[in-house]
Design a protein around this motif. Structure first.
Motif, PDB file in Angstrom:
ATOM      1  N   GLU A 363       0.550  -1.343   0.074  1.00 33.78           N
ATOM      2  CA  GLU A 363       0.091  -0.004   0.044  1.00 33.78           C
ATOM      3  C   GLU A 363       0.576   1.404  -0.165  1.00 33.78           C
ATOM      4  O   GLU A 363       1.709   1.126   0.797  1.00 33.78           O
ATOM      5  N   ILE A 364       0.004   2.284  -0.610  1.00 35.56           N
ATOM      6  CA  ILE A 364       1.252   3.893  -0.570  1.00 35.56           C
ATOM      7  C   ILE A 364      -0.458   4.414   0.309  1.00 35.56           C
ATOM      8  O   ILE A 364      -1.318   4.666  -0.214  1.00 35.56           O
ATOM      9  N   ARG A 365      -0.401   5.151   1.135  1.00 35.92           N
ATOM     10  CA  ARG A 365      -0.506   5.678   1.998  1.00 35.92           C
ATOM     11  C   ARG A 365      -0.424   7.437   2.321  1.00 35.92           C
ATOM     12  O   ARG A 365       0.806   6.790   3.103  1.00 35.92           O
ATOM     13  N   PHE A 374       4.836   4.543   1.323  1.00 39.76           N
ATOM     14  CA  PHE A 374       4.909   3.589   0.955  1.00 39.76           C
ATOM     15  C   PHE A 374       5.634   1.771   1.626  1.00 39.76           C
ATOM     16  O   PHE A 374       6.469   2.077   2.307  1.00 39.76           O
ATOM     17  N   GLU A 375       4.614   1.047   1.649  1.00 38.45           N
ATOM     18  CA  GLU A 375       4.791   0.620   2.655  1.00 38.45           C
ATOM     19  C   GLU A 375       5.361  -1.017   0.822  1.00 38.45           C
ATOM     20  O   GLU A 375       4.944  -1.209   0.156  1.00 38.45           O
ATOM     21  N   ALA A 376       6.495  -1.923   1.953  1.00 39.62           N
ATOM     22  CA  ALA A 376       7.172  -3.093   0.772  1.00 39.62           C
ATOM     23  C   ALA A 376       7.774  -3.945   1.759  1.00 39.62           C
ATOM     24  O   ALA A 376       7.507  -3.734   3.161  1.00 39.62           O
ATOM     25  N   THR A 377       8.340  -4.653   0.883  1.00 39.15           N
ATOM     26  CA  THR A 377       8.754  -6.105   1.836  1.00 39.15           C
ATOM     27  C   THR A 377       9.747  -6.781   0.775  1.00 39.15           C
ATOM     28  O   THR A 377       9.978  -6.078  -0.364  1.00 39.15           O
ATOM     29  N   VAL A 378      10.969  -7.305   1.462  1.00 44.96           N
ATOM     30  CA  VAL A 378      11.962  -7.842   0.779  1.00 44.96           C
ATOM     31  C   VAL A 378      11.788  -8.722  -0.466  1.00 44.96           C
ATOM     32  O   VAL A 378      11.391  -9.703   0.527  1.00 44.96           O
TER      33      VAL A 378
END
Length: 383
Positions: A363-365, A374-378
Motif C-alpha cells: 500500500e501507498i498511504r 510506501f509499504e514494502a517487503t524484501v
C-alpha cells in the motif's frame, strides 16, 4: 534528520503544513475557458490580482521572516489583543512600520484585526510562536535565510542545466558552505530539521503498524525521534538508529546512555549509502531519498542486502503528485534542485526505484497532509 558530510547530503527539508488546493473551475485562475467559450479574452480581475500576489511573493515571505525574527508572535498574548503601539513597546521597535507589517501579515491570515486598532492571534500566527506544539518558527527562518534570496533568481539556470546553482553562487557545495561559512544559518538549519523531525515523528509513531515486529531500524534517522516514539509505544520493541557519526552522537537523549530507552537501542554510526549493517523486522527510511538516483539505489540496495526475505520496509516521502500540499512540496522540490540538484519523488519514480532494488510494493498511504508512506517487503529472490 541527518547532518551529513558535504557531497553526501540532502536538504531533508520536510517540514510544513498542507496548503488548500481548491481548483474549482469558477475560482481557479489556472482553469481553461469552457468548451465553446472565447479562446482569447481579457484576463479576469481575479487572475490579474492572483498573478500580482505571486510575483510579490517575496514580500509575504519577508514579512513572515521579520515577524519570527522580531519575536512578534511571542510578544502577543493569546488571550489579550494588543495595538501596534503596545507591541512596539514590548519589542523595542517603531510603531508605525510595525502596524504596516501587521497589516501585511493579516492579509495572509497571520494575525487578525480585532477592532479598536488591536490585533489578535490566528491559527497561523500561533504556529510562529516558539512555544506552540508543532511550531514552524525555525522552519520559517530556515526557508527565508539570506542565501535563499540569492539562489531563487537563478532557477531558470537550474532548469536549463538540471544542476544545482548554489555552488556557482557561493563557490562551494551547499553543505560545504553551510558547515564552513554558514554560521548562524547552520544553527538555524539544525533547529529547523529538529523541529520538523519532532513534528513528523508524532504522526509516524501513531501511523506505523507494529504487528509482528520485534525489531526496527531507523535508517538515516537523524536524532531518532521516530524510533524513540515507537519504542515508547511498545515496551517489547528493540531498535537501531543508523546515521553519520556526528548525528548519532547527538541522538535523542532518550536513546543515549542513561536514557529511559537506551537498554533497547543500538546506535550505529555510518553512511547509509556505504552499508546498512543491521538486520531488523522493519526498516524505516524517512525523507532521505532526495539525492540523485544512483545514491537512492545504493541505499535501497544496502537495505535489501542486509534484510531477511520478507522483512518490511517503510519509505516515507513528500510527493510532488497526489498530494494535498502541492504548493509546499513542489516548492521544496525546486529548492532541492537549486541547492544540491536533488528532487522530490512522485509515486511512479519512488515505486520504480524500490522495485528495482528488490522490494515488493504494497500500500501507498498518506501519513498526514504532506507525507506518504510506501509499504514494502524484501522479495525472497532479492537476498
Amino acid at each position: 534528520m541527518t547532518t551529513a558530510p558535504p557531497a553526501k547530503r540532502r536538504t531533508g527539508q520536510e517540514t510544513g503544513t498542507g496548503t488548500d488546493q481548491h481548483t474549482d473551475q469558477h475560482t481557479d485562475p489556472r482553469a481553461k475557458p469552457a468548451a465553446g467559450g472565447p479562446t482569447a479574452q481579457a484576463p479576469s480581475t481575479q487572475a490579474n490580482m492572483r498573478l500580482r500576489e505571486i510575483v510579490f511573493g517575496a514580500a509575504a515571505a519577508g514579512a513572515v521572516r521579520a515577524a519570527a525574527t522580531l519575536g512578534l508572535p511571542d510578544a502577543l498574548d493569546d488571550e489579550a489583543p494588543a495595538t501596534p503601539e503596545e507591541l512596539a513597546a514590548r519589542l523595542g521597535v517603531q510603531a508605525r512600520p510595525l502596524r504596516r507589517l501587521l497589516q501585511a501579515l493579516a492579509s495572509h491570515g497571520l494575525f487578525a484585526e480585532a477592532g479598536d486598532g488591536r490585533y489578535e492571534h490566528t491559527e497561523m500566527s500561533r504556529l510562529l510562536r516558539e512555544d506552540t506544539p508543532g511550531s514552524l518558527h525555525h522552519i520559517a527562518l530556515w526557508c527565508t535565510e539570506p542565501w535563499t534570496w540569492q539562489v531563487w533568481p537563478r532557477l531558470d539556470q537550474a532548469v536549463r542545466t538540471g544542476d544545482a546553482v548554489f555552488p556557482d553562487v557561493f563557490g562551494k557545495s551547499f553543505f560545504d558552505y553551510l558547515h564552513s561559512e554558514g554560521g548562524e544559518s547552520a544553527r538555524v538549519f539544525d533547529r529547523a530539521m529538529t523541529s520538523s523531525s519532532r513534528s513528523a515523528a508524532q504522526d509516524l509513531a501513531a501511523f506505523v503498524d507494529l504487528t509482528g515486529v520485534k525489531s526496527v531500524a531507523d535508517i538515516g534517522g537523524g536524532q531518532g525521534f521516530v524510533l524513540a516514539g515507537l519504542l515508547e509505544r511498545d515496551a517489547s520493541l528493540h531498535g537501531t538508529l543508523l546515521d553519520l557519526p556526528a548525528v548519532v552522537a547527538n541522538a535523542d537523549p532518550r536513546l543515549r546512555d542513561g536514557g529511559p530507552l537506551a537498554d533497547r537501542v543500538r546506535l550505529v554510526p555510518g553512511d547509509v549509502r556505504d552499508a546498512v549493517p543491521v538486520e531488523a523486522d522493519l526498516y524505516i527510511i524517512k525523507n532521505i531519498l532526495e539525492w540523485d538516483d544512483a545514491s537512492t539505489r545504493a541505499l535501497l540496495g544496502n537495505v535489501v542486502n542486509a534484510a531477511a526475505p520478507g522483512a518490511r520496509v517503510l519509505v516515507i516521502e513528500n510527493l510532488v503528485d497526489d498530494s494535498p500540499s502541492m504548493r509546499f512540496t513542489t516548492a521544496m522540490d525546486l529548492l532541492l534542485l537549486l541547492n544540491v540538484g536533488g528532487a522530490k519523488h512522485c509515486k511512479e519514480s519512488m515505486t520504480r526505484l524500490m522495485t528495482e532494488a528488490g522490494l515488493r510494493i504494497g500500500e501507498i498511504r498518506p501519513v498526514n497532509g504532506y507525507l506518504h508512506a510506501f509499504e514494502a517487503t524484501v522479495a525472497p529472490a532479492a537476498k
